[in-house]
Design a protein around this motif. Structure first.
Motif, PDB file in Angstrom:
ATOM      1  N   MET A 108      58.370  28.407  78.712  1.00 48.52           N
ATOM      2  CA  MET A 108      56.995  28.069  78.304  1.00 48.52           C
ATOM      3  C   MET A 108      56.655  26.596  78.529  1.00 48.52           C
ATOM      4  N   GLU A 127      46.709  31.276  72.537  1.00 44.63           N
ATOM      5  CA  GLU A 127      46.103  29.946  72.460  1.00 44.63           C
ATOM      6  C   GLU A 127      45.383  29.532  73.736  1.00 44.63           C
ATOM      7  N   THR A 151      42.376  38.010  69.798  1.00 52.39           N
ATOM      8  CA  THR A 151      43.183  39.083  70.389  1.00 52.39           C
ATOM      9  C   THR A 151      42.542  40.424  70.112  1.00 52.39           C
ATOM     10  N   THR A 184      48.122  30.692  83.003  1.00 56.85           N
ATOM     11  CA  THR A 184      49.258  31.558  82.663  1.00 56.85           C
ATOM     12  C   THR A 184      48.883  32.212  81.332  1.00 56.85           C
ATOM     13  N   LEU A 185      47.993  33.228  81.417  1.00 61.97           N
ATOM     14  CA  LEU A 185      47.302  33.633  80.198  1.00 61.97           C
ATOM     15  C   LEU A 185      47.982  34.744  79.407  1.00 61.97           C
ATOM     16  N   THR A 186      48.474  35.784  80.092  1.00 60.53           N
ATOM     17  CA  THR A 186      48.988  36.925  79.319  1.00 60.53           C
ATOM     18  C   THR A 186      50.283  37.521  79.875  1.00 60.53           C
ATOM     19  N   GLY A 187      51.189  37.838  78.969  1.00 63.61           N
ATOM     20  CA  GLY A 187      52.365  38.616  79.332  1.00 63.61           C
ATOM     21  C   GLY A 187      51.948  39.975  79.893  1.00 63.61           C
ATOM     22  N   ASP A 222      53.661  26.515  80.942  1.00 65.67           N
ATOM     23  CA  ASP A 222      52.390  27.098  80.519  1.00 65.67           C
ATOM     24  C   ASP A 222      51.195  26.187  80.885  1.00 65.67           C
ATOM     25  N   ASP A 268      54.326  26.115  75.040  1.00 59.96           N
ATOM     26  CA  ASP A 268      53.791  27.184  74.216  1.00 59.96           C
ATOM     27  C   ASP A 268      54.906  27.815  73.382  1.00 59.96           C
ATOM     28  N   ARG A 286      43.357  31.128  75.788  1.00 58.96           N
ATOM     29  CA  ARG A 286      41.936  31.484  75.855  1.00 58.96           C
ATOM     30  C   ARG A 286      41.112  30.606  74.904  1.00 58.96           C
ATOM     31  N   ALA A 291      50.193  34.332  85.045  1.00 63.03           N
ATOM     32  CA  ALA A 291      51.394  34.424  84.188  1.00 63.03           C
ATOM     33  C   ALA A 291      52.601  34.956  84.966  1.00 63.03           C
ATOM     34  N   ASP A 335      49.467  32.580  69.116  1.00 65.76           N
ATOM     35  CA  ASP A 335      50.091  32.606  70.443  1.00 65.76           C
ATOM     36  C   ASP A 335      49.090  32.982  71.537  1.00 65.76           C
ATOM     37  N   MET A 378      51.553  39.875  83.565  1.00 67.00           N
ATOM     38  CA  MET A 378      52.862  39.810  84.200  1.00 67.00           C
ATOM     39  C   MET A 378      53.472  41.214  84.282  1.00 67.00           C
ATOM     40  N   LYS A 432      44.447  25.927  82.611  1.00 64.18           N
ATOM     41  CA  LYS A 432      45.109  25.955  81.303  1.00 64.18           C
ATOM     42  C   LYS A 432      46.287  24.987  81.353  1.00 64.18           C
ATOM     43  N   ASN A 450      46.020  35.511  66.252  1.00 63.22           N
ATOM     44  CA  ASN A 450      47.374  35.241  66.721  1.00 63.22           C
ATOM     45  C   ASN A 450      47.367  33.859  67.371  1.00 63.22           C
ATOM     46  N   LYS A 485      57.051  32.519  69.034  1.00 66.51           N
ATOM     47  CA  LYS A 485      57.661  33.408  70.025  1.00 66.51           C
ATOM     48  C   LYS A 485      59.144  33.619  69.710  1.00 66.51           C
TER      49      LYS A 485
HETATM   50  N1  BES Z   1      51.514  31.632  77.775  1.00 66.32           N
HETATM   51  C1  BES Z   1      51.516  32.938  77.251  1.00 66.32           C
HETATM   52  C2  BES Z   1      51.511  34.017  78.327  1.00 66.32           C
HETATM   53  C3  BES Z   1      52.699  34.060  79.244  1.00 66.32           C
HETATM   54  C4  BES Z   1      53.769  34.876  78.965  1.00 66.32           C
HETATM   55  C5  BES Z   1      52.722  33.307  80.400  1.00 66.32           C
HETATM   56  C6  BES Z   1      54.845  34.925  79.814  1.00 66.32           C
HETATM   57  C7  BES Z   1      53.804  33.359  81.273  1.00 66.32           C
HETATM   58  C8  BES Z   1      54.862  34.174  80.970  1.00 66.32           C
HETATM   59  C9  BES Z   1      50.296  33.142  76.362  1.00 66.32           C
HETATM   60  O1  BES Z   1      49.852  32.025  75.682  1.00 66.32           O
HETATM   61  C10 BES Z   1      50.658  34.148  75.338  1.00 66.32           C
HETATM   62  O2  BES Z   1      51.497  33.858  74.539  1.00 66.32           O
HETATM   63  N2  BES Z   1      50.011  35.308  75.376  1.00 66.32           N
HETATM   64  C11 BES Z   1      50.277  36.347  74.461  1.00 66.32           C
HETATM   65  C12 BES Z   1      48.948  36.877  73.973  1.00 66.32           C
HETATM   66  C13 BES Z   1      49.079  37.839  72.828  1.00 66.32           C
HETATM   67  C14 BES Z   1      49.527  37.107  71.584  1.00 66.32           C
HETATM   68  C15 BES Z   1      47.742  38.504  72.601  1.00 66.32           C
HETATM   69  C16 BES Z   1      51.070  37.415  75.177  1.00 66.32           C
HETATM   70  O3  BES Z   1      50.798  37.689  76.346  1.00 66.32           O
HETATM   71  O4  BES Z   1      52.004  37.959  74.584  1.00 66.32           O
END
Ligand code: BES
Ligand code: MN
Ligand code: ZN
Length: 510
Positions: A293, A357, A444, A383-386, A296, A278, A359, A473, A355, A389, A273, A353, A285
């Motif tokens: 970001m 993006e 989502t 770095t796909l999902t918070g 990302d 982002d 996937r 992430a 955000d 993390m 990715k 959503n 955000k």
């Molecule tokens: N790049 C983020 C995920 C992320 C968050 C990476 C914090 C590193 C640290 C990703 O694109 C994102 O925004 N994911 C959202 C998905 C949600 C909108 C379904 C998220 O995790 O909040």
């Protein structure tokens, strides 16, 4: 950093700083081990006195710096606690070497000698690799913008690893050379991730990848917008359409030399990715922490590092890296919540959503990887999902997939490389959660199991190719520095996947 391995003893090593491991038993021993006894005599009993004082007991992480004065060859002796000798593992060695280099840098010591611990593992190729990796990784700083005021760090230029007489020097030197490639490649990944988004839009990420490809002899292809349109990559185009910096798709190919069986093998594909920034897009955000970001694109950065190392280590099998690069911005041309986009595979995606993006972009990158290169296996890094993390913190990468043997391989490679990946579920329920009423799938699910529903989305684009998804992430970035890890990008994934690829068995995938 130039790394050499010798069987010289500490007294014979000429260095600005020599690092000596102190195990927890050393503090209690009546007499110093032979190589140390000689160093002790040469330094007027400084080591013996230090140990007798109880100021250092050999606990992991303890440090004590000595100035031997009388010796002309050795300016500083750094005693470093390493804990119990029989509990030493590769990670402890990485930390030991990393701490030594960190201390040397803060004292502007350029030539460092490192006495390998006496434990069996330290003299093994695996142990030497860990020591050299720790040193090379610790030497990295992101300082592109600090030159003007002389704020750059002093780096270690030469490291000599002192191993016991009788150790297999040839094997040790080979291990050290590989470790320098791995460490440098991980540092390349860190560098890419640390670069701010204004310095690294998608086109610049592509140029960086091309430059690395030229340096090490990889084939590079870069697809721009007209080509993405021609190939109907509606997903990556949608993610990138709000930005003034248009998207790119990057492929880096490593093929072993010669025309034997190996070069005819199907490759392993690593897919990254590469969201260069982002903002969240229209689903913008919150501003707090948004600056992070810029990293990302850490999955993409790892892919560049991995392919660099594959070429320099001359792996016997083909490996292809694919990167989807785009900037996710809100604007009058941005994709919106409610939009339906058609991916290269033909599947339609309802965007709920903007955000989510990563996937969407990976939908095209994965499908392209699968159809263009017909890989035997795909591993993606993102770095796909918070949510991931929150689930695993900075301690482990989320590990998902559709193929148990491949999942097991990635996991054990991560353990060996000191980059842990932890298995996460990918269940039918997660797949149902992203079914759309309007399109084939939506980008989502609900709040529940966010890391797993994201993985379920990706699963739609890999077909039946054995596949692993690594959600980095939580592990791609750190605000807490460690012995071989400065604050910022970690370059996670490079050591893990190289460990897997170096021991790749095309027959054993099951
Ligand atoms: N790049 C983020 C995920 C992320 C968050 C990476 C914090 C590193 C640290 C990703 O694109 C994102 O925004 N994911 C959202 C998905 C949600 C909108 C379904 C998220 O995790 O909040
Ligand atoms: Mn996002
Ligand atoms: Zn993102």
């Amino acid at each position: 950093m130039k790394v050499t391995v010798t069987s010289r003893t500490p007294v014979e090593a000429a260095a600005d700083l020599i690092a000596i491991p102190i195990a927890s038993a050393d503090g209690k021993r009546a007499r110093l081990a032979p190589p140390l006894a000689a160093l002790d005599r040469a330094s007027g009993g400084a080591i013996h006195t230090a140990l007798a004082s109880g100021d250092i007991q050999g606990k992991a992480g303890e440090t004590l710096l000595l100035y031997p004065g009388r010796s002309k060859k050795i300016k500083r002796i750094l005693l470093l606690g390493i804990g119990a000798e029989d509990a030493l593992d590769a990670e402890a060695l990485r930390r030991f070497a990393g701490q030594a280099v960190g201390q040397a840098m803060s004292r502007k010591a350029r030539r460092v000698a490192l006495l390998a611990p006496r434990a069996q593992i330290a003299a093994s190729p695996q142990g030497i690799q860990a020591l050299a990796e720790g040193a090379v990784l610790a030497d990295y700083r992101f300082e592109d913008y600090r030159e003007s005021n002389g704020e750059r760090a002093t780096h270690v230029s030469a490291l000599s690893l002192l191993v016991e007489r009788g150790a297999d020097l040839r094997a040790a030197r080979e291990a050290a050379a590989a470790a320098v490639v791995l460490g440098d490649s991980q540092n390349v990944a860190r560098q890419l991730s640390n670069l701010p988004a204004n310095a690294l839009p998608p086109a610049e990420l592509a140029r960086f990848a091309q430059r690395v490809a030229r340096e090490v002899g990889l084939r590079a292809r870069v697809l721009g917008v007209p080509e993405l349109k021609r190939r109907k990559m509606g997903a990556i185009l949608a993610v990138g359409q709000g930005s003034a910096h248009p998207p790119r798709l990057i492929a880096l190919e490593y093929r072993p030399r010669g025309r034997g069986k190996a070069s005819a093998q199907r490759p392993v594909c690593v897919v990254g990715k590469g969201i260069t920034f982002d903002s969240g897009g229209i689903s913008i955000k919150p501003s707090a922490g948004m600056e992070e970001m810029k990293h990302d694109m850490s999955g993409a950065a790892a892919v560049v590092g991995i392919l660099r190392a594959c070429a320099l280590l001359e792996l016997p099998m083909p490996v292809v890296g694919v990167i989807g690069a785009a900037e996710n911005m809100p604007s009058g041309t941005a994709y919106r919540p409610g939009d339906v986009v058609t991916a290269m595979s033909g599947k339609t995606i309802e965007v709920l959503n903007t955000d989510a993006e990563g996937r969407v972009l990976l939908a095209d990158a994965l499908h392209y990887a699968r159809t263009e290169f017909e890989p035997s296996a795909i591993v993606d890094l993102a770095t796909l999902t918070g949510a991931c993390m929150i689930a695993l913190g900075p301690w482990a990468t989320g590990l998902f997939g559709n193929h148990e043997p491949l999942i097991a391989r990635v996991r054990s490679a991560g353990d060996a490389a000191g980059e842990r990946a932890w298995p996460m579920p990918l269940l039918d329920g997660h797949k149902e959660e992203i079914r759309s009423e309007v399109a084939n799938i939506k980008n989502t699910g609900g709040r529940a199991a966010g890391a797993s529903t994201a993985a379920a989305f990706l699963a739609h684009f890999v077909g039946d190719t054995p596949w692993v998804h690594l959600d980095i992430a939580g592990t791609g970035w750190t605000s807490k520095p460690g012995p071989y890890q400065p604050r910022g990008a970690t370059g996670v994934g490079v050591r893990m996947l190289l460990e897997m690829l170096r021991h790749w068995d095309p027959q054993g995938l099951g």
